[in-house]
Design an enzyme around this catalytic site. Structure first.
Site, PDB file in Angstrom:
ATOM      1  N   ARG A 181     -17.445 -28.937 -63.887  1.00 61.75           N
ATOM      2  CA  ARG A 181     -18.057 -30.106 -64.524  1.00 61.75           C
ATOM      3  C   ARG A 181     -18.339 -31.194 -63.482  1.00 61.75           C
ATOM      4  O   ARG A 181     -19.353 -31.890 -63.569  1.00 61.75           O
ATOM      5  CB  ARG A 181     -17.137 -30.639 -65.635  1.00 61.75           C
ATOM      6  CG  ARG A 181     -17.131 -29.718 -66.856  1.00 61.75           C
ATOM      7  CD  ARG A 181     -15.932 -29.947 -67.747  1.00 61.75           C
ATOM      8  NE  ARG A 181     -15.979 -31.208 -68.463  1.00 61.75           N
ATOM      9  CZ  ARG A 181     -14.932 -31.729 -69.094  1.00 61.75           C
ATOM     10  NH1 ARG A 181     -13.757 -31.117 -69.078  1.00 61.75           N
ATOM     11  NH2 ARG A 181     -15.055 -32.861 -69.743  1.00 61.75           N
TER      12      ARG A 181
ATOM     13  N   ARG B 156      -8.855 -29.084 -75.013  1.00 60.85           N
ATOM     14  CA  ARG B 156     -10.230 -28.576 -74.954  1.00 60.85           C
ATOM     15  C   ARG B 156     -10.306 -27.429 -73.957  1.00 60.85           C
ATOM     16  O   ARG B 156      -9.691 -27.482 -72.897  1.00 60.85           O
ATOM     17  CB  ARG B 156     -11.175 -29.697 -74.502  1.00 60.85           C
ATOM     18  CG  ARG B 156     -11.615 -30.584 -75.623  1.00 60.85           C
ATOM     19  CD  ARG B 156     -12.352 -31.799 -75.137  1.00 60.85           C
ATOM     20  NE  ARG B 156     -13.424 -31.517 -74.175  1.00 60.85           N
ATOM     21  CZ  ARG B 156     -14.292 -32.433 -73.750  1.00 60.85           C
ATOM     22  NH1 ARG B 156     -14.215 -33.674 -74.190  1.00 60.85           N
ATOM     23  NH2 ARG B 156     -15.229 -32.126 -72.880  1.00 60.85           N
TER      24      ARG B 156
HETATM   25  P1  AMP Z   1     -18.299 -34.039 -72.887  1.00 60.21           P
HETATM   26  O1  AMP Z   1     -17.537 -34.018 -74.163  1.00 60.21           O
HETATM   27  O2  AMP Z   1     -19.278 -35.184 -72.797  1.00 60.21           O
HETATM   28  O3  AMP Z   1     -17.413 -33.948 -71.666  1.00 60.21           O
HETATM   29  O4  AMP Z   1     -19.222 -32.717 -72.887  1.00 60.21           O
HETATM   30  C1  AMP Z   1     -18.618 -31.437 -72.926  1.00 60.21           C
HETATM   31  C2  AMP Z   1     -19.630 -30.380 -72.515  1.00 60.21           C
HETATM   32  O5  AMP Z   1     -20.741 -30.392 -73.433  1.00 60.21           O
HETATM   33  C3  AMP Z   1     -20.269 -30.578 -71.145  1.00 60.21           C
HETATM   34  O6  AMP Z   1     -19.450 -30.085 -70.094  1.00 60.21           O
HETATM   35  C4  AMP Z   1     -21.556 -29.772 -71.310  1.00 60.21           C
HETATM   36  O7  AMP Z   1     -21.306 -28.383 -71.258  1.00 60.21           O
HETATM   37  C5  AMP Z   1     -21.961 -30.109 -72.740  1.00 60.21           C
HETATM   38  N1  AMP Z   1     -22.800 -31.319 -72.799  1.00 60.21           N
HETATM   39  C6  AMP Z   1     -22.475 -32.535 -73.344  1.00 60.21           C
HETATM   40  N2  AMP Z   1     -23.477 -33.414 -73.214  1.00 60.21           N
HETATM   41  C7  AMP Z   1     -24.473 -32.751 -72.576  1.00 60.21           C
HETATM   42  C8  AMP Z   1     -25.774 -33.121 -72.125  1.00 60.21           C
HETATM   43  N3  AMP Z   1     -26.247 -34.366 -72.303  1.00 60.21           N
HETATM   44  N4  AMP Z   1     -26.522 -32.168 -71.504  1.00 60.21           N
HETATM   45  C9  AMP Z   1     -26.068 -30.922 -71.310  1.00 60.21           C
HETATM   46  N5  AMP Z   1     -24.841 -30.514 -71.677  1.00 60.21           N
HETATM   47  C10 AMP Z   1     -24.051 -31.413 -72.312  1.00 60.21           C
END
Ligand code: AMP
Length: 222
Positions: free
Chosen positions: A176, A165
């Site tokens: 993050r 990713r």
């Molecule tokens: P994840 O796969 O959950 O690690 O999400 C990857 C990226 O998607 C995050 O670093 C954010 O940029 C975006 N993202 C995912 N979920 C959210 C959320 N609930 N609110 C805002 N951004 C999100």
């Protein structure tokens, strides 16, 4: 078997929310709703939302609340969510949490949500994130440190070249974690105070962690 209702999986990037969500899906037969996966699908399809989200996600920042809430609202209208669902990576800000709480409060027939906070220490998260590789065909997740494929760089099942990713780099991970500490840690405190809150260590065997979550949710739902 109990009706699980809405379950939130909360925790820093890399604690294993996605992995645990998949275990819980198997157990209860309710869907996993991962806002990260939904956003990545929008990016891959080049939708207007995906075009806005792409750079924000690449930097490791959060996509604006209004866009994410709208995306979740649409998903929650699907009939497969009636007995419950596992929200993975949502809510990530207090504004998202308040939006979700308000929405559930309006649905008188809906069970109150259960929040599960998964905890893992920083150095382990860094290894999990920067070592993570995915098979683009079957979505199997590997880790170059802890779960390497038999042939470096290729999926054991599909033989496809593994991908990383774009936000699993050390730089994006740091951002993050900053977003997590500033915006998501208060969400955990919000649900701790509301009750129906479960805290689990995320550094054991996957199945054992999942069994702990299932048992705790079932106790709360009895
Ligand atoms: P994840 O796969 O959950 O690690 O999400 C990857 C990226 O998607 C995050 O670093 C954010 O940029 C975006 N993202 C995912 N979920 C959210 C959320 N609930 N609110 C805002 N951004 C999100």
């Amino acid at each position: 078997m109990i009706v699980p209702g809405p379950i939130l999986l909360l925790g820093a990037p890399g604690v294993g929310k996605g992995t645990q969500a998949k275990e819980l899906v198997q157990h209860w037969g309710i869907p996993q709703i991962s806002t990260g996966d939904l956003l990545r699908a929008n990016v891959a399809q080049g939708t207007p939302l995906g075009k806005t989200a792409k750079e924000i996600m690449h930097r490791g920042e959060l996509v604006p609340d209004s866009l994410v809430n709208e995306m979740v609202a649409v998903r929650l209208q699907q009939p497969d969510t009636v007995k419950g669902y596992i929200l993975d990576g949502f809510p990530r800000t207090l504004a998202q949490a308040h939006w979700l709480d308000g929405r559930l409060a309006m649905q008188t027939e809906a069970l109150p949500l259960v929040a599960v906070s998964i905890q893992v220490d920083y150095n382990q998260l860094l290894r999990r994130i920067t070592g993570r590789r995915n098979c683009p065909v079957c979505q199997t997740i590997y880790n170059v440190y802890s779960k390497p494929p038999q042939r470096a760089g290729f999926c054991d099942v599909e033989g496809a070249a593994l991908t990383q990713r774009s936000d699993d780099t050390e730089k994006a991970f740091a951002e993050r974690m900053r977003a997590y500490a500033a915006q998501t840690a208060p969400v955990i405190e919000h649900y701790r105070e509301l009750g129906r809150f479960i805290e689990v260590p995320g550094d054991g065997q996957i199945a054992a962690i999942a069994a702990g979550i299932v048992a705790a949710v079932e106790r709360l739902r009895k």
